[in-house]
Design a protein around this motif. Structure first.
Motif, PDB file in Angstrom:
ATOM      1  N   ILE A 164       0.837  -1.204   0.000  1.00 18.47           N
ATOM      2  CA  ILE A 164       0.000   0.000   0.000  1.00 18.47           C
ATOM      3  C   ILE A 164       0.869   1.250   0.000  1.00 18.47           C
ATOM      4  N   PHE A 165       1.890   1.260   0.839  1.00 17.90           N
ATOM      5  CA  PHE A 165       2.779   2.410   0.893  1.00 17.90           C
ATOM      6  C   PHE A 165       3.492   2.613  -0.438  1.00 17.90           C
ATOM      7  N   ALA A 166       4.071   1.537  -0.987  1.00 16.61           N
ATOM      8  CA  ALA A 166       4.828   1.649  -2.228  1.00 16.61           C
ATOM      9  C   ALA A 166       3.960   2.148  -3.375  1.00 16.61           C
ATOM     10  N   GLU A 167       2.771   1.570  -3.505  1.00 15.76           N
ATOM     11  CA  GLU A 167       1.912   1.950  -4.626  1.00 15.76           C
ATOM     12  C   GLU A 167       1.333   3.355  -4.439  1.00 15.76           C
ATOM     13  N   SER A 168       1.037   3.730  -3.206  1.00 13.63           N
ATOM     14  CA  SER A 168       0.507   5.077  -2.964  1.00 13.63           C
ATOM     15  C   SER A 168       1.566   6.135  -3.224  1.00 13.63           C
ATOM     16  N   LEU A 169       2.786   5.875  -2.783  1.00 14.47           N
ATOM     17  CA  LEU A 169       3.868   6.815  -3.059  1.00 14.47           C
ATOM     18  C   LEU A 169       4.142   6.895  -4.554  1.00 14.47           C
ATOM     19  N   ALA A 170       4.122   5.750  -5.222  1.00 10.77           N
ATOM     20  CA  ALA A 170       4.326   5.747  -6.669  1.00 10.77           C
ATOM     21  C   ALA A 170       3.247   6.560  -7.375  1.00 10.77           C
ATOM     22  N   ALA A 171       1.997   6.438  -6.916  1.00 10.67           N
ATOM     23  CA  ALA A 171       0.912   7.200  -7.534  1.00 10.67           C
ATOM     24  C   ALA A 171       1.105   8.699  -7.336  1.00 10.67           C
ATOM     25  N   ALA A 172       1.566   9.083  -6.143  1.00 10.29           N
ATOM     26  CA  ALA A 172       1.797  10.507  -5.878  1.00 10.29           C
ATOM     27  C   ALA A 172       2.911  11.050  -6.762  1.00 10.29           C
ATOM     28  N   LEU A 173       3.979  10.277  -6.923  1.00  6.46           N
ATOM     29  CA  LEU A 173       5.085  10.731  -7.765  1.00  6.46           C
ATOM     30  C   LEU A 173       4.686  10.768  -9.238  1.00  6.46           C
ATOM     31  N   ALA A 174       3.844   9.820  -9.653  1.00  8.56           N
ATOM     32  CA  ALA A 174       3.426   9.749 -11.050  1.00  8.56           C
ATOM     33  C   ALA A 174       2.590  10.957 -11.467  1.00  8.56           C
ATOM     34  N   ALA A 175       2.039  11.670 -10.491  1.00  6.61           N
ATOM     35  CA  ALA A 175       1.261  12.873 -10.818  1.00  6.61           C
ATOM     36  C   ALA A 175       2.149  14.004 -11.329  1.00  6.61           C
ATOM     37  N   GLU A 176       3.454  13.883 -11.099  1.00  7.18           N
ATOM     38  CA  GLU A 176       4.384  14.888 -11.610  1.00  7.18           C
ATOM     39  C   GLU A 176       4.544  14.713 -13.117  1.00  7.18           C
ATOM     40  N   PRO A 177       4.542  15.804 -13.876  1.00  4.69           N
ATOM     41  CA  PRO A 177       4.574  15.683 -15.338  1.00  4.69           C
ATOM     42  C   PRO A 177       5.861  15.109 -15.897  1.00  4.69           C
ATOM     43  N   ASP A 178       6.966  15.155 -15.134  1.00  8.70           N
ATOM     44  CA  ASP A 178       8.248  14.689 -15.672  1.00  8.70           C
ATOM     45  C   ASP A 178       8.735  13.404 -15.011  1.00  8.70           C
ATOM     46  N   VAL A 179       7.835  12.686 -14.323  1.00  6.63           N
ATOM     47  CA  VAL A 179       8.249  11.487 -13.595  1.00  6.63           C
ATOM     48  C   VAL A 179       7.497  10.263 -14.092  1.00  6.63           C
ATOM     49  N   ASP A 180       8.238   9.219 -14.439  1.00  5.20           N
ATOM     50  CA  ASP A 180       7.676   7.896 -14.706  1.00  5.20           C
ATOM     51  C   ASP A 180       8.066   7.019 -13.524  1.00  5.20           C
ATOM     52  N   VAL A 181       7.120   6.312 -12.943  1.00  2.00           N
ATOM     53  CA  VAL A 181       7.412   5.601 -11.703  1.00  2.00           C
ATOM     54  C   VAL A 181       6.800   4.208 -11.698  1.00  2.00           C
ATOM     55  N   SER A 182       7.526   3.279 -11.093  1.00  8.92           N
ATOM     56  CA  SER A 182       7.049   1.915 -10.880  1.00  8.92           C
ATOM     57  C   SER A 182       7.275   1.568  -9.418  1.00  8.92           C
ATOM     58  N   ALA A 183       6.682   0.453  -8.976  1.00  7.88           N
ATOM     59  CA  ALA A 183       6.838   0.017  -7.595  1.00  7.88           C
ATOM     60  C   ALA A 183       7.203  -1.456  -7.559  1.00  7.88           C
ATOM     61  N   ALA A 184       8.058  -1.825  -6.607  1.00  9.42           N
ATOM     62  CA  ALA A 184       8.445  -3.219  -6.386  1.00  9.42           C
ATOM     63  C   ALA A 184       8.269  -3.532  -4.911  1.00  9.42           C
ATOM     64  N   GLY A 185       7.808  -4.760  -4.618  1.00  7.68           N
ATOM     65  CA  GLY A 185       7.483  -5.119  -3.250  1.00  7.68           C
ATOM     66  C   GLY A 185       8.551  -5.889  -2.503  1.00  7.68           C
ATOM     67  N   SER A 186       9.743  -6.043  -3.087  1.00  5.83           N
ATOM     68  CA  SER A 186      10.828  -6.743  -2.410  1.00  5.83           C
ATOM     69  C   SER A 186      12.126  -6.446  -3.129  1.00  5.83           C
ATOM     70  N   GLY A 187      13.245  -6.805  -2.484  1.00  3.53           N
ATOM     71  CA  GLY A 187      14.532  -6.616  -3.122  1.00  3.53           C
ATOM     72  C   GLY A 187      14.683  -7.421  -4.404  1.00  3.53           C
ATOM     73  N   PRO A 188      14.376  -8.733  -4.387  1.00  5.04           N
ATOM     74  CA  PRO A 188      14.461  -9.509  -5.627  1.00  5.04           C
ATOM     75  C   PRO A 188      13.531  -8.988  -6.721  1.00  5.04           C
ATOM     76  N   ALA A 189      12.325  -8.513  -6.337  1.00  7.32           N
ATOM     77  CA  ALA A 189      11.423  -7.946  -7.341  1.00  7.32           C
ATOM     78  C   ALA A 189      12.044  -6.700  -7.960  1.00  7.32           C
ATOM     79  N   ALA A 190      12.700  -5.880  -7.129  1.00  2.00           N
ATOM     80  CA  ALA A 190      13.386  -4.697  -7.649  1.00  2.00           C
ATOM     81  C   ALA A 190      14.506  -5.094  -8.593  1.00  2.00           C
ATOM     82  N   GLN A 191      15.234  -6.159  -8.244  1.00  2.04           N
ATOM     83  CA  GLN A 191      16.308  -6.631  -9.111  1.00  2.04           C
ATOM     84  C   GLN A 191      15.768  -7.037 -10.473  1.00  2.04           C
TER      85      GLN A 191
END
Length: 268
Positions: free
Chosen positions: A14-41
């Motif tokens: 919830i935190f990761a996706e909500s923060l990603a949504a807030a950042l995505a509202a910026e016109p110059d930001v593309d954002v994704s979210a990952a729920g673990s270190g291996p997922a980020a990798q």
């Protein structure tokens, strides 16, 4: 600067996706979210293959430590008073925040990392900077502050809360002093003892060291005892930790005749 590609890495979905949504509202930001270190990798690897590398990773300081008390970010109204819960995806092998920061520095040197923390901690902040992070930011900061940090690290700036500066500088100074002391201790070893130490760093046991250096196990045992004594430690593990602080790397392991080695895509 163009569009900024950001990956939010937090094991509370919830935190990761909500923060990603807030950042995505910026016109110059593309954002994704990952729920673990291996997922980020996996996200980093896919982005590299597609030639669309991430510019900044926002990494949870407590990534991989399991469920924790709820926290809020002032920039994410949907989280106010809400409980954070772990990601629902299957659990991957643990790759904690610090390990992820180190891996990004090693594998993706053009990507900056910023650590998001629930509390100020100069010791952990110093370790994060040593691992390769470009910033340490409180999770309850404003969105405008977080965006300023994201844009700042892309200009090769380092960002820390003012309250942490003194403590972090103290920790970094102490770490440099310990490194210098460790280097001096390693330099006190004979060339043969340094060879033995590098074998210890590589994880070789007494018999393997003896075979590699064409020595008897008894002689290797004596060398190992001398290494521990000169370094002022009481175990192989402590000797290896000190050696790594001094920048001593492992001896190169040469495969035996029975090993299968891959060279340039061919097995030999």
């Amino acid at each position: 600067m163009g569009r900024i590609r950001v990956l939010v890495v937090d094991d509370h979905r919830i935190f990761a996706e909500s923060l990603a949504a807030a950042l995505a509202a910026e016109p110059d930001v593309d954002v994704s979210a990952a729920g673990s270190g291996p997922a980020a990798q996996r996200c980093l690897d896919r982005a590299a293959v597609d030639n669309r590398r991430y510019d900044v990773l926002l990494v949870d300081a407590d990534l991989g430590s399991g469920p924790r008390p709820a926290v809020t970010l002032a920039a994410v109204p949907s989280l106010s008073g809400g409980e954070r819960r772990p990601a629902a995806e299957p659990r991957d092998p643990v790759l904690d925040g610090l390990a992820l920061v180190e891996r990004v520095r090693s594998d993706y040197p053009g990507t900056r990392t910023v650590v998001l923390a629930e509390r100020d901690d100069p010791v952990r902040a110093a370790r994060a900077l040593q691992a390769g992070a470009s910033g340490w930011v409180a999770k309850d900061c404003s969105l405008s502050r977080l965006l300023a940090v994201v844009r700042g690290v892309l200009r090769d700036e380092t960002h820390l809360p003012p309250a942490l500066l003194t403590g972090v500088l103290r920790e970094l100074t102490a770490a440099r002093r310990h490194r210098t002391e460790s280097e001096q201790l390693v330099e006190s070893l004979t060339p043969r003892e340094q060879e033995v130490l590098r074998c210890m760093v590589a994880g070789l046991g007494r018999k393997a060291v003896a075979e590699r250096l064409f020595l008897s196990p008894h002689t290797v045992r004596t060398h190992m005892q001398n290494v521990l004594g000169k370094l002022g430690v009481h175990s192989t593990l402590a000797a290896v930790a000190l050696a790594r602080r001094a920048g001593v790397g492992p001896v190169e392991l040469v495969p035996s005749a029975g090993d299968v080695v891959e060279r340039r895509g061919q097995l030999s």
